[in-house]
Design a protein around this motif. Structure first.
Motif, PDB file in Angstrom:
ATOM      1  N   TRP A  92       0.821  -1.217   0.000  1.00 54.37           N
ATOM      2  CA  TRP A  92       0.000   0.000   0.000  1.00 54.37           C
ATOM      3  C   TRP A  92       0.855   1.267   0.000  1.00 54.37           C
ATOM      4  N   ASN A  93       2.172   1.122   0.103  1.00 56.26           N
ATOM      5  CA  ASN A  93       3.072   2.277  -0.023  1.00 56.26           C
ATOM      6  C   ASN A  93       3.766   2.273  -1.385  1.00 56.26           C
ATOM      7  N   ASP A  97       4.223   7.959  -6.184  1.00 61.28           N
ATOM      8  CA  ASP A  97       4.932   8.879  -5.285  1.00 61.28           C
ATOM      9  C   ASP A  97       5.173   8.262  -3.911  1.00 61.28           C
ATOM     10  N   SER A  98       4.196   7.452  -3.453  1.00 63.56           N
ATOM     11  CA  SER A  98       4.345   6.915  -2.086  1.00 63.56           C
ATOM     12  C   SER A  98       5.549   5.990  -1.961  1.00 63.56           C
ATOM     13  N   ALA A 101       8.553   8.072  -1.255  1.00 67.01           N
ATOM     14  CA  ALA A 101       8.568   8.537   0.139  1.00 67.01           C
ATOM     15  C   ALA A 101       8.923   7.389   1.080  1.00 67.01           C
ATOM     16  N   ALA A 102       8.361   6.194   0.834  1.00 69.20           N
ATOM     17  CA  ALA A 102       8.642   5.043   1.712  1.00 69.20           C
ATOM     18  C   ALA A 102      10.125   4.681   1.649  1.00 69.20           C
ATOM     19  N   GLN A 105      12.192   7.095   3.643  1.00 68.86           N
ATOM     20  CA  GLN A 105      12.093   6.815   5.089  1.00 68.86           C
ATOM     21  C   GLN A 105      12.983   5.630   5.461  1.00 68.86           C
ATOM     22  N   THR A 131       4.154   1.053  -9.530  1.00 62.92           N
ATOM     23  CA  THR A 131       5.271   0.668  -8.651  1.00 62.92           C
ATOM     24  C   THR A 131       6.580   0.649  -9.447  1.00 62.92           C
TER      25      THR A 131
END
Ligand code: NDP
Length: 296
Positions: A92-93, A97-98, A101-102, A105, A131
């Protein structure tokens, strides 16, 4: 990167990345950073593993909610270049764009500016194309060197390779141990045909917890005794056994106890002969028909 004289699995060249030889046994990190052992013990274990030649370290944003990545970051702080570092993104990440960001991190927790390999942890609802676009951007930004997937069955792999573009999936990481051989029916052959190596997770069935009878099984025990080895070492040597002279399976046992680590590294030198392989085969036969992909 691997020490001399240890069996390796080769990841093919990809874009600006040249081919890389990885040790056939690496180190897992699930349940690290969760208080099962002290951070010092876990950091020490990972560093000892590196010394012993287990230079591939597998982690994920999921493990300990980032806690395992922090332990790995601490272990590699002054020796990042000696490890081949793998992490994974939650499905789900894994959006356009996510995923960026993941990954950022993860890099922060790992105290590094790049991953050697970034995996989609399991198939999810976000279109794969998104993805892969994110992975491609991460590569362009030099935040990851390669990408791969995990818990993908044959149909997922087919969908992945049918996507437009020339993007190489470096590995598929799946559950594989002597007591769970479902991938041998069609997934492993498919990956072999497409030259995609396999990373075997839970190679010692979580220390036997996934299959109680495995480590104490009379055939496994007998072979271990004949080879002056432990049952866990037999399972590791089995998981990474060459097929037709070629190795393409990397086992990633997690170990914190120093004696476990030493055993796992020593398993790199253990070769099961045809007789031992045949006995293990008859005690734990591979399924003759397609079964659904085993997961934990
Ligand atoms: P493993 O099969 O690696 O088993 C780990 C357990 O076995 C630990 O309790 C460890 O104890 C024990 N152990 C390690 N070495 C020995 C030995 N020589 N003899 C006896 N016991 C031993 O299971 P994992 O679930 O940890 O899988 C390995 C790695 O794969 C994970 O850590 C993770 O990185 C990855 N993974 C990936 C998944 C995915 O979905 N992609 C899912 C699951 C795992 P101790 O730590 O006390 O030494």
């Amino acid at each position: 990167m691997p020490h001399q004289d240890i069996p390796t699995v080769t990841l093919a060249a990809d874009g600006d990345q040249s081919a890389v030889d990885l040790p056939a046994i690496g180190q897992g990190t699930w349940y690290m950073g969760e208080g099962l052992a002290t951070p010092e013990e876990e950091v020490y274990a990972l560093q000892q593993g590196l010394e012993l030649g287990l230079t591939l370290i597998d982690t994920a944003e999921m493990y300990g909610d980032g806690g395992a990545e922090k332990v790995v970051g601490q272990a590699l702080q002054d020796r990042r270049d000696r490890a081949f570092l793998v992490s994974k993104v939650y499905p789900w990440n894994a959006g356009r764009d996510s995923a960026i960001a993941a990954c950022e991190q993860s890099l922060k927790r790992l105290k590094t500016d790049y991953l050697d390999l970034y995996l989609l942890h399991w198939p999810g609802g976000i279109p794969l194309e998104e993805t892969l676009d994110a992975f491609e951007r991460l590569r362009e930004q030099a935040k990851i060197k390669r990408f791969g997937v995990s818990n993908f069955d044959v149909s997922d792999m087919q969908a992945l390779t049918n996507l437009p573009g020339d993007r190489r999936c470096a590995v598929n990481q799946v559950l594989y141990h002597l007591g769970s051989r479902g991938i041998e029916h069609s997934l492993l052959p498919w990956q072999r045909e497409h030259c995609i190596p396999t990373m075997a997770y839970c190679p010692i069935a979580q220390g036997g917890r996934l299959r109680r009878e495995l480590l104490g099984h009379e055939t496994v025990e007998a072979i271990a005794k004949e080879m002056n080895a432990t049952a866990a070492q037999v399972l590791l040597a089995w998981a990474i056994r060459p097929v037709d002279g070629e190795r393409d399976v990397i086992a990633i046992p997690k170990a914190v106890r120093p004696d476990h680590l030493k055993q796992n590294a020593a398993a790199l030198q253990l070769t099961l002969d045809d007789d031992a392989l045949a006995r293990l085969d008859s005690a734990f036969p591979a399924p003759k028909k397609k079964v659904s992909l085993d997961i934990v």
